[in-house]
Design an enzyme around this catalytic site. Structure first.
Site, mmCIF file in Angstrom:
data_model
loop_
_atom_site.group_PDB
_atom_site.id
_atom_site.type_symbol
_atom_site.label_atom_id
_atom_site.label_comp_id
_atom_site.label_asym_id
_atom_site.label_seq_id
_atom_site.Cartn_x
_atom_site.Cartn_y
_atom_site.Cartn_z
ATOM 1 N N GLU A 159 0.864 -1.180 0.000
ATOM 2 C CA GLU A 159 0.000 0.000 0.000
ATOM 3 C C GLU A 159 0.900 1.229 0.000
ATOM 4 O OE1 GLU A 159 -3.360 0.277 2.688
ATOM 5 O OE2 GLU A 159 -3.518 -1.900 2.662
ATOM 6 N N CYS A 277 -2.446 -6.823 5.804
ATOM 7 C CA CYS A 277 -1.778 -8.034 5.308
ATOM 8 C C CYS A 277 -0.982 -8.797 6.361
ATOM 9 C CB CYS A 277 -0.883 -7.670 4.138
ATOM 10 S SG CYS A 277 -1.778 -6.774 2.872
HETATM 11 C C1 UGA Z 1 2.891 -5.968 2.626
HETATM 12 C C2 UGA Z 1 4.072 -6.513 1.814
HETATM 13 O O1 UGA Z 1 5.205 -5.669 1.971
HETATM 14 C C3 UGA Z 1 3.711 -6.635 0.336
HETATM 15 O O2 UGA Z 1 4.781 -7.261 -0.368
HETATM 16 C C4 UGA Z 1 2.447 -7.493 0.217
HETATM 17 O O3 UGA Z 1 2.027 -7.623 -1.133
HETATM 18 C C5 UGA Z 1 1.329 -6.852 1.002
HETATM 19 O O4 UGA Z 1 1.738 -6.776 2.387
HETATM 20 C C6 UGA Z 1 0.089 -7.707 0.856
HETATM 21 O O5 UGA Z 1 0.087 -8.850 1.308
HETATM 22 O O6 UGA Z 1 -0.857 -7.275 0.196
HETATM 23 P P1 UGA Z 1 1.974 -3.526 3.148
HETATM 24 O O7 UGA Z 1 1.138 -4.173 4.203
HETATM 25 O O8 UGA Z 1 1.358 -2.530 2.236
HETATM 26 O O9 UGA Z 1 2.638 -4.640 2.195
HETATM 27 O O10 UGA Z 1 3.128 -2.771 3.886
HETATM 28 P P2 UGA Z 1 4.669 -2.759 4.239
HETATM 29 O O11 UGA Z 1 5.248 -1.539 3.639
HETATM 30 O O12 UGA Z 1 5.371 -4.019 3.947
HETATM 31 O O13 UGA Z 1 4.567 -2.525 5.810
HETATM 32 C C7 UGA Z 1 3.837 -3.423 6.639
HETATM 33 C C8 UGA Z 1 3.908 -3.004 8.090
HETATM 34 O O14 UGA Z 1 5.208 -3.173 8.597
HETATM 35 C C9 UGA Z 1 3.558 -1.539 8.368
HETATM 36 O O15 UGA Z 1 2.732 -1.476 9.533
HETATM 37 C C10 UGA Z 1 4.884 -0.895 8.657
HETATM 38 O O16 UGA Z 1 4.781 0.230 9.491
HETATM 39 C C11 UGA Z 1 5.558 -2.034 9.358
HETATM 40 N N1 UGA Z 1 6.999 -1.899 9.401
HETATM 41 C C12 UGA Z 1 7.719 -1.808 8.256
HETATM 42 C C13 UGA Z 1 7.614 -1.895 10.636
HETATM 43 O O17 UGA Z 1 6.967 -1.993 11.686
HETATM 44 N N2 UGA Z 1 8.962 -1.788 10.683
HETATM 45 C C14 UGA Z 1 9.696 -1.686 9.598
HETATM 46 O O18 UGA Z 1 10.919 -1.609 9.735
HETATM 47 C C15 UGA Z 1 9.077 -1.700 8.337
#
Ligand code: UGA
Length: 451
Positions: A159, A277
C-alpha cells in the site's frame, strides 16, 4: 486481452487500472452500485498514490469500465480474476466471499462455450484454489477444471506504492492447474519485465504467505533484539542494526557505494507492524498450519512480539512524564504506515485505545486517515486534526507512530515551542536522538534505554 476482475479493493482496482494501462481491456466488477459509479466517473474509491490519475486515463481511453453485472463481464472477457477480501475471522481465514464469488463465476461459466480462465489473486491459504475454489466452480458450472482454466497469481503490492509495484514487479508467480491455464496467464503478463515463476496452485499460495511472514519476521526479530538491548541498557538498537546490515551478505558495495537491500528497511526497532496483510496473513498461516498438525513456533513469536510493541510506547511515555491521566497527549500518525489512509490493525489504534483507558486527552493527527479513525474510535476524549500543530500545542507528551514526512520534518525547536512538556517517544526512530536531546527535549524511542 479481455479481463474481468471481481472486487475493487486495493488489489482488484490497482490490478485493473494497471492492466488496462498496459493495453488490456478490463472490466472491474463490484456488487456496490456506488463504487461502480465512482469508478466509471474516474473517482477512486480508495486512496492510493497515482491511482486516480491513471484511472482517469484508462476510463477516457475506454480501456477500463466498472459494472455490477458479473454475467455481462464474463461474457466480455477471457480471464476472470478473483480479488475479493479474505478477512481473518474466529481464528481462521474467512473464505465466504471467495466461495460466493466462485459460485457466481461457476453459474456464468455454465452458460459460456468459450474457454475461460479463473484466476485467484486474493490471498488464500495453501490448498484453497485447488480444493475449495475448484470444487465450487465445478459444482456450479457442471464442468471439470481443464475445460476451464484455473490459476493462482498472488499479488506483492505494498500500500502506498501499489501502482509502482504492479507496473515494475520483482517477480510474477503463476500457479496453474494445467499448461493451458498457465499459457493464458503468462500472455497476460507478457509485457512486464520480470521473471515468471511457474508452479502449482498451492505453491503459489504458499509463496505469498511465506513472503509476508518473512517480512513480518524481520520486524519482530528487530523488535525482539531491540527489547533485549533495552533490558540490558546502554545500547541503542539502531546502532546494532547499523552494524549488522554492513555484513557483506546483506549490504553490497557497488563502485565504492554501499547498497542496502530493501529488506533492511524492515530491520528496524519500532512500535509494531499493522495493515491489512501482515497481521492477518501470519495469523491465517499459523492456524492453517495448526490444522495440519504442525505448531509454527516462529509465527507465534512474530505475533506475540508485535503485540508487545504498542504497550512499550505507553511505558516509555510514562517513563518520561509519569502519570498520563488528565494530560493532553499528541499521537502523530494513525495510518498503519505513511502514504495510506488505512488504519487496519494499526499500532496507533492500539496506542490510542490504551491512552484513552488511562484517562488521557488524546489529540491524534494524520494527513489521510482521520475519517477512518473517527469511524473506528468514538470517544469524547479523542480529538482529531490534520495539522500536527493542533495536536502538539500545549501537549504534555507526543508519540510518533507513523513516519509521515511532515512529522519527520518537525524541528526540535517546534516541539519545544508548541508543547507544554516537550517529551517525545519515537515509535519509528525517525528523529536524531542526539539532536533532540541537545535541543533540550525529553526524548526516547523504541530500542533506547540509557538510565
Ligand atoms: C505488505 C508486503 O510488503 C507486500 O509485499 C504485500 O504484497 C502486502 O503486504 C500484501 O500482502 O498485500 P503492506 O502491508 O502494504 O505490504 O506494507 P509494508 O510496507 O510491507 O509494511 C507493513 C507493516 O510493517 C507496516 O505497519 C509498517 O509500518 C511495518 N513496518 C515496516 C515496521 O513496523 N517496521 C519496519 O521496519 C518496516
Amino acid at each position: 486481452m479481455r479481463i474481468s476482475i471481481v472486487g475493487t479493493g486495493y488489489v482488484g482496482l490497482v490490478s485493473g487500472v494497471c492492466l488496462a494501462s498496459v493495453g488490456h481491456d478490463v472490466i472491474c466488477i463490484d456488487k456496490r452500485e456506488d463504487i461502480v459509479n465512482k469508478i466509471n466517473s474516474s473517482v477512486s474509491p480508495i486512496y492510493e498514490p497515482k491511482l486516480e490519475e491513471m484511472l482517469n486515463v484508462v476510463i477516457k481511453e475506454k480501456k477500463l469500465s466498472a459494472s455490477a453485472d458479473i454475467s455481462w463481464a464474463m461474457k466480455n472477457s477471457e480471464i476472470t480474476i478473483i480479488a475479493v477480501g479474505t478477512p481473518y475471522k474466529d481464528g481462521a481465514i474467512d473464505l465466504s466471499y471467495i466461495k460466493e464469488c466462485a459460485r457466481e463465476i461457476g453459474v456464468e461459466l455454465a452458460a459460456k462455450n468459450e474457454y475461460h480462465v479463473i484466476c485467484v489473486k486474493s490471498t488464500v491459504v495453501p490448498g484453497t484454489t485447488d480444493t475449495v475454489v475448484r470444487a465450487v466452480i465445478e459444482e456450479a458450472s457442471n464442468k471439470k477444471a481443464g475445460s476451464f482454466g484455473l490459476a493462482m497469481n498472488p499479488e506483492f503490492l505494498r500500500e502506498g506504492c501499489a501502482v509502482d509495484d504492479f507496473i515494475l514487479p520483482d517477480r510474477i508467480v503463476i500457479g496453474a492447474y494445467d499448461e493451458r491455464s498457465f499459457e493464458a496467464m503468462a500472455s497476460l503478463y507478457e509485457i512486464f519485465d520480470a521473471p515468471i515463476i511457474k508452479t502449482n496452485l498451492r505453491t503459489a499460495e504458499m509463496i505469498k504467505y511465506t513472503s509476508n511472514a518473512f517480512l513480518a519476521n524481520l520486524i519482530s526479530f528487530a523488535n525482539d533484539i531491540s527489547n533485549i538491548c533495552e533490558s540490558i541498557g546502554g545500547i541503542d538498537a539502531m546502532d546494532v542494526f547499523s552494524g549488522l546490515i554492513l555484513d557483506k551478505r546483506i549490504a553490497v558495495s557497488v563502485e565504492g557505494k554501499t547498497i542496502y537491500p530493501g529488506l533492511t528497511q524492515y530491520l528496524k526497532p519500532g512500535c509494531g507492524f499493522g495493515g491489512s496483510c501482515f497481521p492477518k496473513d501470519v495469523k491465517a498461516l499459523m492456524s492453517h498450519s495448526i490444522n495440519h498438525f504442525y505448531y509454527p513456533k516462529t509465527l507465534d513469536a512474530i505475533l506475540s512480539i508485535n503485540e508487545l510493541q504498542p504497550k512499550k510506547m505507553i511505558e516509555k511515555l510514562e517513563g518520561l512524564i509519569g502519570e498520563i491521566r488528565g494530560k493532553k497527549i499528541a499521537v502523530l500518525g494513525v495510518a498503519f504506515k505513511p502514504d495510506t489512509d488505512d488504519i487496519r490493525e494499526a499500532s496507533a489504534i492500539k496506542i490510542i485505545k490504551i491512552l484513552l483507558e488511562k484517562g488521557a486527552k488524546v489529540f491524534a493527527c494524520d494527513p489521510k486517515a482521520l475519517a477512518n479513525t473517527a469511524k473506528e474510535i468514538e470517544n469524547e476524549m479523542l480529538f482529531l486534526s490534520e495539522d500536527y500543530r493542533d495536536a502538539l500545542s500545549d501537549a504534555e507528551g507526543a508519540l510518533l507512530v507513523t513516519s509521515w514526512q511532515s512529522f519527520m520534518d518537525i524541528k526540535p525547536s517546534e516541539f519545544i515551542q508548541l508543547m507544554k512538556t516537550p517529551a517525545v517517544v519515537d515509535g519509528r526512530r525517525v528523529y536524531d536522538r542526539k539532536v533532540m536531546l541537545e535541543a533540550g527535549l525529553q526524548y526516547t524511542g523504541i530500542g533506547i534505554k540509557y538510565q
